[in-house]
Design a protein around this motif. Structure first.
Motif, mmCIF file in Angstrom:
data_model
loop_
_atom_site.group_PDB
_atom_site.id
_atom_site.type_symbol
_atom_site.label_atom_id
_atom_site.label_comp_id
_atom_site.label_asym_id
_atom_site.label_seq_id
_atom_site.Cartn_x
_atom_site.Cartn_y
_atom_site.Cartn_z
ATOM 1 N N ALA A 119 -3.985 2.777 5.712
ATOM 2 C CA ALA A 119 -5.090 3.334 4.913
ATOM 3 C C ALA A 119 -5.932 4.298 5.747
ATOM 4 O O ALA A 119 -6.376 5.338 5.263
ATOM 5 C CB ALA A 119 -5.960 2.206 4.363
ATOM 6 N N CYS A 172 -9.586 2.237 -1.373
ATOM 7 C CA CYS A 172 -9.058 3.581 -1.118
ATOM 8 C C CYS A 172 -9.136 4.408 -2.395
ATOM 9 O O CYS A 172 -8.926 3.882 -3.489
ATOM 10 C CB CYS A 172 -7.582 3.534 -0.738
ATOM 11 S SG CYS A 172 -7.123 2.332 0.516
ATOM 12 N N LEU A 201 0.845 -1.205 0.000
ATOM 13 C CA LEU A 201 0.000 0.000 0.000
ATOM 14 C C LEU A 201 0.876 1.249 0.000
ATOM 15 O O LEU A 201 0.575 2.225 -0.697
ATOM 16 C CB LEU A 201 -0.952 -0.012 1.203
ATOM 17 C CG LEU A 201 -1.867 1.210 1.315
ATOM 18 C CD1 LEU A 201 -2.714 1.389 0.061
ATOM 19 C CD2 LEU A 201 -2.761 1.105 2.549
ATOM 20 N N LEU A 243 -5.472 9.528 1.636
ATOM 21 C CA LEU A 243 -6.466 8.543 1.175
ATOM 22 C C LEU A 243 -7.838 8.750 1.798
ATOM 23 O O LEU A 243 -7.943 9.057 2.985
ATOM 24 C CB LEU A 243 -5.992 7.123 1.537
ATOM 25 C CG LEU A 243 -4.763 6.602 0.823
ATOM 26 C CD1 LEU A 243 -4.324 5.273 1.437
ATOM 27 C CD2 LEU A 243 -5.037 6.431 -0.675
ATOM 28 N N LEU A 278 -10.322 -3.915 1.048
ATOM 29 C CA LEU A 278 -10.019 -2.533 1.397
ATOM 30 C C LEU A 278 -10.136 -1.708 0.116
ATOM 31 O O LEU A 278 -9.618 -2.120 -0.923
ATOM 32 C CB LEU A 278 -8.600 -2.459 1.953
ATOM 33 C CG LEU A 278 -8.018 -1.071 2.227
ATOM 34 C CD1 LEU A 278 -8.737 -0.400 3.393
ATOM 35 C CD2 LEU A 278 -6.517 -1.198 2.533
ATOM 36 N N THR A 307 -10.881 6.205 2.515
ATOM 37 C CA THR A 307 -10.821 4.750 2.625
ATOM 38 C C THR A 307 -12.040 4.144 3.283
ATOM 39 O O THR A 307 -12.597 4.718 4.217
ATOM 40 C CB THR A 307 -9.597 4.350 3.493
ATOM 41 O OG1 THR A 307 -8.436 4.883 2.909
ATOM 42 C CG2 THR A 307 -9.457 2.859 3.585
#
Ligand code: DHB
Ligand code: MG
Length: 222
Positions: free
Chosen positions: A193, A218, A149, A199, A216, A201
């Motif tokens: 995140a 984002c 990420l 982000l 997840l 998210t």
């Protein structure tokens, strides 16, 4: 509801919402025959990824974790004309299976498979100026999901979408003291995140043919 019902509902959804697709069925068969683990995204999830690419109008897609190329083919089907999917795979044997599957699906021109540990390829992509990517799908070794990420943030731009698979892990992510590296890596991704100001998210729990898990999601802020 039992896991069995989840399977049945996924089968029903495939029946009602997805077209029969010999190429994708063959991709799964070839992957299994080659001995790859049967941990591909499900067909409805693959189509979800294709639709995300369409919604985003993606021309550049990055996938971290190719396996046999099943999700890669869905992503390739979602990109705009002239677009490209760069997909990173650590296992040469998996990459070979993926290459054959992508070829059979008629997507070879759209897909660039990079065979090396992703944590080596990602800085190279950044150095090459390979981004920015419009959509990143993280679905590799879960111990490194947080690191992936981090790199996804380096390789995207405002409006880009980042999706990370398997962030619920049958609820194991609740265990803050877990010694399981996959749980720790997944929690690291979720916590990054949730705390990185770049982000927007959320995460969605899912059930289905692969049991209880989740994505997840984002968006890189403008
Ligand atoms: C596993 C990995 C995945 O990417 C997935 O979707 C499901 C399971 C695993 O390593 O067990
Ligand atoms: Mg996965």
């Amino acid at each position: 509801m039992t896991d069995n019902s989840w399977n049945d509902v996924d089968a029903y959804l495939c029946n009602v919402l997805l077209e029969e697709d010999d190429t994708l069925s063959q991709t799964l068969r070839a992957s299994t025959q080659a001995g790859l683990p049967e941990i591909n995204v499900t067909p409805p999830q693959g189509k979800f990824l294709m639709l995300l690419a369409q919604i985003r109008g993606a021309t550049a897609v990055l996938e971290i974790g190719t396996l046999g190329g099943y999700s890669t083919i869905w992503l390739a089907r979602g990109i705009q004309p002239g677009g490209r999917v760069v997909t990173l795979e650590v296992e040469p044997a998996s990459a070979e299976v993926a290459r054959a599957n992508v070829e059979r699906a008629g997507c070879s021109e759209l897909v660039d498979i990079r065979v090396a540990p992703a944590l080596e390829t990602l800085p190279q992509l950044a150095a090459e100026g390979a981004g920015p990517f419009d959509l990143v799908f993280i679905d590799a070794d879960k111990a490194n999901s947080g690191n992936y990420l981090h790199w996804a943030l380096e390789l995207t731009r405002p409006g880009s979408v980042i999706v990370c698979d398997n962030v619920i892990r049958h609820g194991q992510i609740l265990d803050a003291e877990s010694a399981d590296e996959d749980v720790r890596g997944t929690r690291a991704a979720l916590e990054l995140a949730g705390s990185d100001g770049r982000l927007d998210t959320t995460a969605l729990q899912t059930v289905g043919a692969k049991g209880w898990d989740g994505f997840l999601l984002c968006v890189v802020k403008g």
